[in-house]
Design a protein around this motif. Sequence first.
Motif, mmCIF file in Angstrom:
data_model
loop_
_atom_site.group_PDB
_atom_site.id
_atom_site.type_symbol
_atom_site.label_atom_id
_atom_site.label_comp_id
_atom_site.label_asym_id
_atom_site.label_seq_id
_atom_site.Cartn_x
_atom_site.Cartn_y
_atom_site.Cartn_z
ATOM 1 N N ASP B 145 0.823 -1.205 0.000
ATOM 2 C CA ASP B 145 0.000 0.000 0.000
ATOM 3 C C ASP B 145 0.860 1.258 0.000
ATOM 4 N N GLU B 146 1.916 1.193 0.804
ATOM 5 C CA GLU B 146 2.837 2.310 0.873
ATOM 6 C C GLU B 146 3.525 2.511 -0.490
ATOM 7 N N ALA B 147 3.968 1.430 -1.080
ATOM 8 C CA ALA B 147 4.657 1.510 -2.366
ATOM 9 C C ALA B 147 3.754 2.123 -3.438
ATOM 10 N N LEU B 148 2.485 1.756 -3.412
ATOM 11 C CA LEU B 148 1.568 2.272 -4.432
ATOM 12 C C LEU B 148 1.256 3.749 -4.227
ATOM 13 N N ALA B 149 1.481 4.245 -3.024
ATOM 14 C CA ALA B 149 1.199 5.653 -2.741
ATOM 15 C C ALA B 149 2.412 6.542 -2.991
ATOM 16 N N MET B 150 3.548 5.925 -3.299
ATOM 17 C CA MET B 150 4.763 6.707 -3.535
ATOM 18 C C MET B 150 4.761 7.258 -4.957
ATOM 19 N N ASP B 151 5.643 8.211 -5.206
ATOM 20 C CA ASP B 151 5.782 8.748 -6.557
ATOM 21 C C ASP B 151 6.910 7.982 -7.239
ATOM 22 N N LEU B 152 6.554 6.905 -7.880
ATOM 23 C CA LEU B 152 7.561 6.016 -8.443
ATOM 24 C C LEU B 152 8.055 6.487 -9.811
ATOM 25 N N ALA B 153 9.229 6.043 -10.183
ATOM 26 C CA ALA B 153 9.813 6.366 -11.486
ATOM 27 C C ALA B 153 9.008 5.722 -12.622
ATOM 28 N N PHE B 154 9.145 6.281 -13.821
ATOM 29 C CA PHE B 154 8.516 5.731 -15.027
ATOM 30 C C PHE B 154 7.024 5.473 -14.784
ATOM 31 N N ASP B 155 6.503 4.416 -15.417
ATOM 32 C CA ASP B 155 5.115 4.000 -15.214
ATOM 33 C C ASP B 155 5.055 2.850 -14.209
ATOM 34 N N HIS B 156 5.977 2.873 -13.270
ATOM 35 C CA HIS B 156 6.098 1.717 -12.387
ATOM 36 C C HIS B 156 4.936 1.550 -11.427
ATOM 37 N N GLU B 157 4.212 2.633 -11.166
ATOM 38 C CA GLU B 157 3.036 2.450 -10.314
ATOM 39 C C GLU B 157 1.993 1.597 -11.040
ATOM 40 N N ILE B 158 1.800 1.878 -12.324
ATOM 41 C CA ILE B 158 0.841 1.086 -13.111
ATOM 42 C C ILE B 158 1.275 -0.368 -13.172
ATOM 43 N N ILE B 159 2.558 -0.573 -13.418
ATOM 44 C CA ILE B 159 3.067 -1.942 -13.507
ATOM 45 C C ILE B 159 2.831 -2.675 -12.191
ATOM 46 N N MET B 160 3.063 -1.975 -11.082
ATOM 47 C CA MET B 160 2.897 -2.615 -9.780
ATOM 48 C C MET B 160 1.438 -2.951 -9.502
ATOM 49 N N ARG B 161 0.537 -2.043 -9.873
ATOM 50 C CA ARG B 161 -0.895 -2.322 -9.704
ATOM 51 C C ARG B 161 -1.301 -3.541 -10.524
#
Lengths: 257, 257
Positions: B145-161
């Motif tokens: 949950d914390e990781a998904l709320a961070m401002d990640l590099a590239f499109d990595h939030e989408i990839i993680m979801r």
Amino acid sequence: MNMPIENETNYQASKYRTPDGAPTDIVIFTITSEGKGSVKKSLPTRELQVLLIQRKQWPFEGQWALPGGFSMESETIHESARRELTEETGVSDVHIEYFNVYSTPQRDPRGWMISHAFFALVHERYLEKRQAADDAADVRLFPIDEALAMDLAFDHEIIMRDALAQIQQKMLTTTIAREFLSEEFTMSELYQVIQTVVPTFEERNFIRKITSTQSRKGIIEEVLDHQGQGKMSNRYSQRAAQLYRFTDYVPQLSIYS
Amino acid sequence: MNMPIENETNYQASKYRTPDGAPTDIVIFTITSEGKGSVKKSLPTRELQVLLIQRKQWPFEGQWALPGGFSMESETIHESARRELTEETGVSDVHIEYFNVYSTPQRDPRGWMISHAFFALVHERYLEKRQAADDAADVRLFPIDEALAMDLAFDHEIIMRDALAQIQQKMLTTTIAREFLSEEFTMSELYQVIQTVVPTFEERNFIRKITSTQSRKGIIEEVLDHQGQGKMSNRYSQRAAQLYRFTDYVPQLSIYS
DNA sequence: ATAATAGTGTCTTTCAGACACTATATC
DNA sequence: GATATAGTGTCTGAAAGACACTATTAT
């Protein structure tokens, strides 16, 4: 990681060996149905077929291959596949799904090619007007068994086998059967479609289970006419059969129930 | 199709715009378990975590990102992902699975990069000795949950979801729960692992169903000691619990039963 | 004794699976 | 009336789901 230590001002991708292309390959499935010769109404014979093109040029000139082509920088891989599908078959707005990447070294004599494989499910009525595109000598539908026994270009036999395994699994766990059917269909049509894709599928009480089981029945519903009566079809039968349609319900399966 | 008309003697891939790289990104999941503070035996608190690296250089310098790196011509994408996983975590021989390709134009400021995303499932005991590799400023586990709320590099939030949705679905339809467990485990451990990945999962009669249902019980079996008695564990409890292991049976699900 | 986890007993309702039977309409 | 498809009746045993109850053992 072999990512270079660079910054914005001196980063140059060209200093590293890069792929020579990112093609897409599309396994286009359709189910043909052929009415039995007799005059009597009866269920058609259905067959799972794939669309292949005959290559016009090196490499694998003259051999049959999956349709596809190279992705461009301005589009996603998925958009590329849709574009190629439309160019090959004139079809758009059909079910197309990405399923794997193929990157074995030397899989393409033209260089380092990382291929992205899709399958598409197309109702046979959409494939009537197809014709060979510029770079193909011929375009044809082949029964899946026949196609798998041919000497196909590249690693396309492997891709096709993987695609078949994918749609067999999806046929039983999702509602993709709808892609091969009309909006409204009878239970025997649905049963036939499932069996055409997954020949081992057999359910003796199919109609009863699909229409009465609490846990399953959410995926389809009866079609009613404007008087609230069940809408029937006698296309294949003496006795008319109830028509059904798929709902938007997405079934959730679990091995832990 | 934009494939050029060429033959072996004059084909030159360099005449066309080609990708600037084919990176892999790996979403490494683990489940940490922390014994409750009290002296008494009790079930640990479990949490789903992902491993991220802090980037050391442009682009997205200083931001957190998924581990990964560029594929080489001499390896498959899958081999590349395994190599990167080993380089990042020192771990090999764990479950790693390809799940999607990311190719939105401009997703990477370094150029035309088509990224191949994997998820890996790693038992927490394998991640103890990890350390930052050359190109990372730091490496750490974050709760999902914390990781998904961070401002990640590239499109990595989408990839993680997408990766999370994948493992949630696979958790319920395959036996990947085994990747987070030891070879032998108790029913409450299995139940906890499932719930950690899929918080909405709830089965009141879980033990009974998993141990007695004909259709499901093939996936696990009781562990017996050398006298044929059930092997027990009292690691988490006063009363000892039966140990189970997964079999090699691959469950087949179907919406048409 | 208390607490924490691991299970069992028992009830009701639903479902799966088998298979013989009836229903409808065309030829 | 024969035939092809569509569907129902009815039986058995198994499973799902609920929930109160018992079992074991460290503290």
